[in-house]
Write an enzyme that holds these catalytic residues in place. Structure first.
Site, PDB file in Angstrom:
ATOM      1  CE  LYS A 137     -17.316  -6.517   3.286  1.00 14.82           C
ATOM      2  NZ  LYS A 137     -16.788  -7.621   3.618  1.00 14.82           N
TER       3      LYS A 137
ATOM      4  CD  GLU B  48      -1.755  -2.399   1.737  1.00 14.44           C
ATOM      5  OE1 GLU B  48      -0.510  -2.601   1.977  1.00 14.44           O
ATOM      6  OE2 GLU B  48      -2.668  -3.146   1.626  1.00 14.44           O
TER       7      GLU B  48
ATOM      8  CG  MET C 205      22.804  12.064   4.100  1.00  9.86           C
ATOM      9  SD  MET C 205      23.904  13.286   3.362  1.00  9.86           S
ATOM     10  CE  MET C 205      23.130  13.914   1.759  1.00  9.86           C
TER      11      MET C 205
ATOM     12  CG  PHE D 227     -10.022  -9.449  10.991  1.00  8.08           C
ATOM     13  CD1 PHE D 227      -8.843  -9.895  11.452  1.00  8.08           C
ATOM     14  CD2 PHE D 227     -10.189  -9.737   9.690  1.00  8.08           C
ATOM     15  CE1 PHE D 227      -7.840 -10.401  10.652  1.00  8.08           C
ATOM     16  CE2 PHE D 227      -9.302 -10.228   8.693  1.00  8.08           C
ATOM     17  CZ  PHE D 227      -7.980 -10.496   9.274  1.00  8.08           C
ATOM     18  CD  GLN D 228      -7.516  -7.207   7.194  1.00 10.75           C
ATOM     19  OE1 GLN D 228      -8.400  -7.045   6.397  1.00 10.75           O
ATOM     20  NE2 GLN D 228      -6.286  -7.683   6.881  1.00 10.75           N
TER      21      GLN D 228
END
Lengths: 158, 564
Positions: free
Chosen positions: B162, B50, B478, B112-113
């Protein structure tokens, strides 16, 4: 310097968190913050008391204005305003202190809103100086608990 | 006719002119993916992470000027976007991120999630939404795109439970957007603009200090006109690369921590800085108290919070740079004053030119290991400056800024504000999707490229011919440079002894890989890589001891530069 800032915001969930998060995320200080719906139920008004030098206050005002949920920001500092705070004070009310409490309540035009065998709960509204003075005078009597709303402020007249 | 939230989502995307979405499916957005399956107007590119999706949307936006779009699922899908969102936020890039959310009734139950992504992204978005009812979805989407792309642009997140995607409502996409707390001020105050010009014309050592705002506002050609009319030297920030032609004689190169000697000396001796769409970042100012000690400052920005935030400003102008520069040009174009001014500041230009010749950007061309600066120069030679260059973060980024000349806006894509390692490669893929015919090159380090290397699968799957030039020095360059200079060479955790064989790795993904280990092979290998079809990794073994110079140590004034 101390500033009182009045902020009109959309009355949506999460707005308080946007505003308070702005302060915490940028290291600005909030001394008090009070918020409730206005006559228009879709709009809430926040009164925020904060402090900082001119540059910090300028940033606070600009950053508040930048939030999409903020409709209007007014710095009331220096303006002619009516300022009030509500405090509830639970104070000892032993036989020997009762009269003193009643006397102070009377002088400060406060109100006893709850009575228990050994304590009174007192309600008082006023500007910051009055609240401070009242608490100072009650302290020797024995304050058990204090709850304050934080300042609300409105500009006088039109 | 009533439609499901998922149908509304896909139709609204199409109606809002979105034809590309970078995303990754999951349980909470399954209904959307089912709709996307049937739809032909909106093209979905499946990324491998993502974070990659958001950087691609960001690269798409930077290269094209259009709003980038990412779509992810709830919970981990959403939290994986945070780095990408924060990157876009710091650099004011217009993207809209859509996240799925658990059903409304389960929000707050640690389902969940589930993650409170609206809460998590509140400080790093321009604005964000939780859609509570299906009937609001289309309106919120319209608002999200409007907010992302207007005023000071930025990322907007829309969280969609959802059940909101499954329930039905009438499809109503409002024609106009009205958000009562949002009124960006596009028009610079004419009196302020006038007094700015008047103040400028009185001075003798002016500098135009220009940032990403010029590019975001599509004001690059106006800037060029303005600078040339008055003959004022220009220095861009990292985000401003390409805002002014890098090959123009008035161009001084970047200023700040790794800026040119010329630009930093010019700023430090200037008596008038005109800051255009730049925000006086600490990487630019060095020690703030000693920044431009002799200069008055005119600051133009669309975002009032940028003005007076880091440095005191003498003449502030809030407005869109396109508007303000047009007004400024109108006041000076073709006037006697302008001609006289150009003449008057000729000695200043001469002084600036001298600084350029005393300490130009350079590096020691020793035999042996390949110098990374040389590689960037060769990339420039080969592409003739016509590529879109994305960078990762670190030494590779600074060399890409120093040794490649950007003549046009939207040709240099780099994570400026947040400094996100792993940004460049997915951003390059996004840019390539936006600009199919263009050569897109990601200048990378071996450390950074490994942060989002999985997107090679995306590049291969969608045949995006991005060329990744890996300045492979086997170290986190760096950080190691700072350890060398400020920590007595104690290289704590900055050596990367375990580096994959990037050529084999590219091949394993179905891409092509090339390698150069000797200086004389660099040009040939780059050419071969750029001419090859599809995505390519070009692994170049570089000198691990090479440092980025000039360097202003953190907290030092700009005049205290460490030079080659």
């Amino acid at each position: 310097m101390r500033h009182t800032i009045s902020v009109l915001v959309e009355n949506e969930f999460g707005v308080l968190s946007r505003v308070s998060g702005l302060f915490s995320g940028r290291g600005f200080n909030i001394e008090s913050l009070s918020v409730a719906e206005t006559v228009d139920p879709s709009v809430s008004r926040m009164t925020i008391v904060t402090s900082g030098n001119d540059q910090i206050i300028e940033q606070i005002l600009k950053q508040l204005n930048k939030l999409i949920s903020v409709i209007k920001v007014v710095d009331l500092t220096g303006a002619d305003t009516v300022d009030r705070e509500l405090v509830l004070i639970k104070v000892n009310a032993d036989p020997e202190t009762k009269t003193e409490v009643l006397r102070l309540v009377d002088i400060f035009r406060a109100k006893i809103v709850d009575v228990a065998p050994r304590c009174y709960t007192v309600e008082m509204t006023g500007d910051e100086a009055k609240v401070k003075a009242f608490l100072q005078l009650l302290r020797p009597v024995g304050i058990k608990e204090v709850v304050r709303t934080g300042l609300v402020s409105i500009a006088r007249g039109m | 006719m009533k439609m499901s939230g998922a149908e509304i989502f896909v139709k609204a995307l199409a109606d809002l002119g979105v034809d590309v979405v970078f995303g990754y499916p999951g349980g909470a957005v399954l209904h959307i993916y089912d709709e996307l399956f049937k739809n032909t107007k909106v093209r979905h590119l499946l990324t491998r992470h993502e974070q990659g999706a958001v950087h691609m949307a960001d690269g798409f936006a930077r290269a094209s000027g259009r709003t980038g779009v990412a779509l992810v699922t709830s919970g981990p899908g959403a939290t994986n976007t945070v780095t990408g969102i924060a990157t876009a936020n710091m650099d004011s890039i217009p993207i809209v991120v859509f996240s799925g959310q658990v059903p409304t009734l389960m929000i707050g139950n640690d389902a969940f999630q589930e993650a409170d992504i609206v809460g998590i992204t509140r400080p790093c978005t321009k604005h964000n939404y939780l859609v509570k009812e299906t009937k609001d979805l289309a309106r919120i989407m319209k608002e999200a795109f409007y907010l992302a792309s207007t005023g000071r642009p930025g990322p907007v997140l829309v969280d969609m439970p959802k059940d909101v995607l499954m329930s039905t409502a009438e499809y109503v996409l409002p024609k106009e957007v009205s958000v009562r707390g949002y009124h960006p001020n596009y028009e610079g105050h004419p009196k302020q603009v006038e007094s700015a010009i008047r103040a400028l014309l009185e001075k003798e050592r002016p500098v135009l200090y220009v940032g990403g705002g010029i590019i975001l506002s599509s004001a690059a050609s106006l800037l060029t006109d303005f600078a040339r009319i008055l003959g004022i030297p220009v220095t861009p920030t990292l985000m401003g690369m390409g805002a002014f032609p890098g090959t123009d004689p008035l161009y001084m190169g970047m200023l700040g921590m790794h800026g040119t000697y010329q630009a930093n000396m010019a700023i430090s001796h200037s008596d008038m800085i005109v800051a255009l769409g730049a925000r006086f970042d600490d990487r630019v100012t060095g020690k703030v108290d000693e920044f431009a000690p002799h200069a008055k400052i005119i600051h133009v920005d669309i975002d009032p919070t940028s003005i007076q935030k880091n440095v005191p400003v003498d003449i502030p102008i809030v407005g869109d740079l396109k508007d303000v520069l047009k007004k400024m040009i109108k006041l000076v174009k073709g006037t006697k004053e302008a001609a006289a001014y150009r003449e008057k500041i000729a000695p200043w230009r001469e002084q600036v030119r001298k600084w350029a010749t005393t300490h130009p950007l350079s590096y020691k061309k020793t035999k042996g290991k390949i110098k990374p600066q040389y590689v960037v120069e060769q990339v420039y030679e080969l592409t003739k400056g016509n590529a879109i260059v994305a960078t990762e973060v670190g030494q590779n980024q600074m060399w890409a800024a120093q040794f490649y000349k950007y003549d046009r806006p939207r040709t240099f894509l780099s994570s400026g504000g947040l400094g996100t390692m792993g940004y460049g490669f997915p951003a390059a893929i996004g840019a390539q999707v936006a600009m199919p015919g263009k050569l897109v090159v990601d200048i990378a380090g071996d450390g950074s490229i490994q942060m989002n290397i999985q997107e090679l699968a995306t590049a291969v799957q969608y045949r995006q011919p991005v060329k990744v030039v890996i300045l492979n020095n086997g170290v986190l360059g760096m950080v190691r440079q700072w350890q060398e200079l400020f920590f007595q060479g104690k290289y704590s955790q900055t050596c990367l002894p375990q580096i994959p064989d990037f050529v084999k790795l590219a091949e394993a993904y179905g891409a092509k890989g090339f390698r150069a280990t000797r200086t004389e092979d660099v040009a040939g290998v780059l050419k071969k890589g750029f001419e090859a079809d599809g995505p390519v990794f070009i692994d170049i073994a570089c000198d691990p001891n090479e440092m980025v110079y000039p360097m202003v140590p953190a907290g030092a004034p700009l005049t205290k530069m460490l030079l080659v």
